[in-house]
Design a protein around this motif. Structure first.
Motif, PDB file in Angstrom:
ATOM      1  N   VAL A 313       0.813  -1.228   0.000  1.00  0.00           N
ATOM      2  CA  VAL A 313       0.000   0.000   0.000  1.00  0.00           C
ATOM      3  C   VAL A 313       0.844   1.274   0.000  1.00  0.00           C
ATOM      4  O   VAL A 313       0.340   2.352   0.338  1.00  0.00           O
ATOM      5  CB  VAL A 313      -0.981   0.020   1.204  1.00  0.00           C
ATOM      6  N   LEU A 366      -5.301   3.234   6.706  1.00  0.00           N
ATOM      7  CA  LEU A 366      -6.600   3.436   6.079  1.00  0.00           C
ATOM      8  C   LEU A 366      -7.050   4.886   6.207  1.00  0.00           C
ATOM      9  O   LEU A 366      -7.504   5.505   5.240  1.00  0.00           O
ATOM     10  CB  LEU A 366      -7.630   2.503   6.716  1.00  0.00           C
ATOM     11  N   TRP A 400      -3.878   2.910  -1.812  1.00  0.00           N
ATOM     12  CA  TRP A 400      -4.613   1.650  -1.914  1.00  0.00           C
ATOM     13  C   TRP A 400      -5.074   1.358  -3.340  1.00  0.00           C
ATOM     14  O   TRP A 400      -5.743   0.353  -3.589  1.00  0.00           O
ATOM     15  CB  TRP A 400      -5.847   1.690  -1.004  1.00  0.00           C
ATOM     16  N   SER A 401      -4.748   2.223  -4.287  1.00  0.00           N
ATOM     17  CA  SER A 401      -5.330   2.122  -5.629  1.00  0.00           C
ATOM     18  C   SER A 401      -4.972   0.811  -6.335  1.00  0.00           C
ATOM     19  O   SER A 401      -5.806   0.244  -7.047  1.00  0.00           O
ATOM     20  CB  SER A 401      -4.896   3.316  -6.485  1.00  0.00           C
ATOM     21  N   GLU A 404      -7.151  -1.915  -4.924  1.00  0.00           N
ATOM     22  CA  GLU A 404      -8.533  -1.700  -5.347  1.00  0.00           C
ATOM     23  C   GLU A 404      -8.724  -2.118  -6.801  1.00  0.00           C
ATOM     24  O   GLU A 404      -9.735  -2.739  -7.155  1.00  0.00           O
ATOM     25  CB  GLU A 404      -8.916  -0.228  -5.160  1.00  0.00           C
ATOM     26  N   ARG A 446     -10.928  -1.257   1.079  1.00  0.00           N
ATOM     27  CA  ARG A 446      -9.918  -0.710   1.987  1.00  0.00           C
ATOM     28  C   ARG A 446     -10.222  -1.096   3.433  1.00  0.00           C
ATOM     29  O   ARG A 446      -9.326  -1.495   4.178  1.00  0.00           O
ATOM     30  CB  ARG A 446      -9.858   0.814   1.869  1.00  0.00           C
ATOM     31  N   CYS A 449      -9.527  -4.795   3.966  1.00  0.00           N
ATOM     32  CA  CYS A 449      -8.084  -5.034   3.954  1.00  0.00           C
ATOM     33  C   CYS A 449      -7.457  -4.605   5.277  1.00  0.00           C
ATOM     34  O   CYS A 449      -6.636  -5.318   5.855  1.00  0.00           O
ATOM     35  CB  CYS A 449      -7.433  -4.254   2.814  1.00  0.00           C
TER      36      CYS A 449
END
Length: 461
Positions: A313, A366, A400-401, A404, A446, A449
């Motif tokens: 991340v 997060l 986080w892209s 995702e 997210r 995770c």
């Protein structure tokens, strides 16, 4: 063919873990091909060259004076922090990941901490150069490494006043292990290493006038031995192969060594002339390496955990100093092992402070919010200071892209199982799925995770 769990296991042990995006294309590839790619990618590598040589033109011949030496020590603290961040970056993004993992292992095996950042960089590059080569050559290089000589006081080892520190540790901790040498062997070996020192240019230097050239008896053999002879005698002992292989097995396979496997590997290691790459290939190609009993049984070290977060991340700190403070709280600062025995690992990574931080870190990743970083006191008298206000706030960022994008096509009902399969190496039946999916919680990718990474099972690799 390696399945997903086996691939993840290989990359967690031979490296610092991999992203789901990197694992997926390898599914169905043969074990031999993947292991060969790991070694091939580590044949070419770059040294850490963050710190320049501290001497200027005109100083090359005579070296530093006392005032320049003090100035070098004073600025080394800041330089060591920068060097720390540089190595973590290299661990995260280098293609030569196996070489970096082995460099990390040897850093703990030949544990050293000297007050000269440049010399620690030199040692780090020495370990990197020999990390997958020949253990005998590595041992010879480390024995003449300036940072090691300073750390174990061999510059004080003179013929009229022998210092036994290096001779003792090279037998007890680096090569043979307790019970495979005598006190007499240590005393005689110390005499052989007299005159090995570091000059004011920061280089190894042999001073013959300080060397005890007399006859010595080591391991029952008699001769006018020097330091190189002692290393040769140590390498001739099969106990050296057994000791080193045992340590490698506990680090890369299972914290509980398998005596028969260690004995077989050690025999091959000795017969190969201490070929490190051949040993590691035998481990990574063995059926038993991928067995359930060896997956998810090792507590992730703080450095391994941080690099894993950086890879997954993009963990970054707004203030680079927070990265050092986080390592201190977690119990592992690169270039600062607790003593010459290194970090013991295993359950020692977990205490009330470090475990809480490990489990809370994903939530901070997060939310992107800062968290208090209070370093553990090194000594009892520092406890009152540590009990005061937090030392600093660790402001961090995460991206986080990539995750995702990878999981976007997964059905919500299957997402929890997919995340478990990709991020948990131990028995997944131990996980309560209700902790991952809840009507009262953030059930976005997210959120799930972060909750998964907050589980103790995520700490096992």
């Amino acid at each position: 063919m390696l399945n997903q769990q086996q691939l993840q296991h290989l990359f967690l042990r031979a490296g610092f873990g991999e992203t789901p995006q990197a694992i997926q294309p390898l599914l169905g590839t043969s074990r031999e091909v993947i292991v060969e790619k790991l070694f091939a990618s580590s044949r070419e590598y770059k040294n850490v060259s963050y710190l320049p040589y501290p001497l200027h033109e005109g100083q090359y011949d005579k070296g530093l004076n006392v005032f320049q030496l003090v100035a070098l020590i004073l600025r080394s603290k800041q330089e060591m922090e920068e060097l720390n961040a540089e190595w973590l970056f290299k661990m995260t993004y280098t293609p030569a990941v196996l070489r970096e993992k082995m460099t990390f292992f040897w850093h703990n095996h030949f544990a050293t901490s000297a007050p000269f950042a440049y010399l620690m960089q030199v040692q780090n590059n020495t370990l990197r150069k020999h990390a997958l080569g020949n253990f005998g050559q590595l041992l010879h290089a480390v024995a003449k490494d300036p940072a090691m000589i300073i750390y174990l006081n061999n510059q004080e080892n003179k013929k009229n006043h022998p210092n036994e520190n290096f001779a003792r540790e090279v037998m007890e901790l680096f090569c043979l292990g307790e019970g495979n040498y005598s006190e007499k062997d240590i005393k005689e070996a110390a005499r052989a290493f007299t005159g090995w020192t570091v000059n004011l240019k920061g280089e190894f230097e042999f001073q013959p006038q300080e060397h005890d050239a007399g006859e010595k008896i080591i391991f029952g053999q008699r001769g006018n031995f020097g330091g190189e002879d002692v290393i040769r005698l140590i390498l001739e002992r099969k106990e050296t192969a057994r000791y080193v292989v045992g340590k490698i097995y506990r680090e890369f396979v299972n914290p509980v060594a398998h005596p028969a496997r260690v004995a077989e590997l050690a025999d091959g290691f000795y017969r190969s002339g201490y070929d490190i790459s051949l040993l590691m290939k035998k481990i990574f190609l063995a059926d038993w390496f991928y067995a359930d009993e060896n997956r998810g049984v090792k507590i992730c070290s703080p450095v391994e955990l941080l690099v894993r977060y950086k890879k997954l991340v993009g963990l970054e700190f707004k203030n680079p100093k927070s990265l050092i403070e986080l390592q201190q709280v977690l119990g592992q600062i690169l270039f600062f092992p607790p003593n010459v025995a290194g970090w013991p690992g295993g359950p020692t990574w977990i205490d009330s402070t470090s475990l809480l931080l490990r489990l809370n870190l994903p939530a901070r990743l997060l939310s992107g919010t800062a968290f208090n970083v209070s370093a553990k006191p090194a000594f009892e008298e520092d406890a009152a200071v540590a009990a005061g206000p937090p030392k600093s706030k660790g402001e961090l960022t995460a991206d986080w892209s990539a995750l995702e994008s990878f999981f976007k096509a997964e059905a919500p009902t299957q997402l929890a199982e997919k995340l478990i399969a990709h991020f948990i190496q131990c028995d997944p039946k131990t996980i309560d799925r209700r902790l991952l999916q809840s009507d009262a919680a953030d059930n976005s990718l997210r959120g799930m995770c972060a909750r998964l990474m907050s589980l103790p099972e995520f700490q096992l690799i």
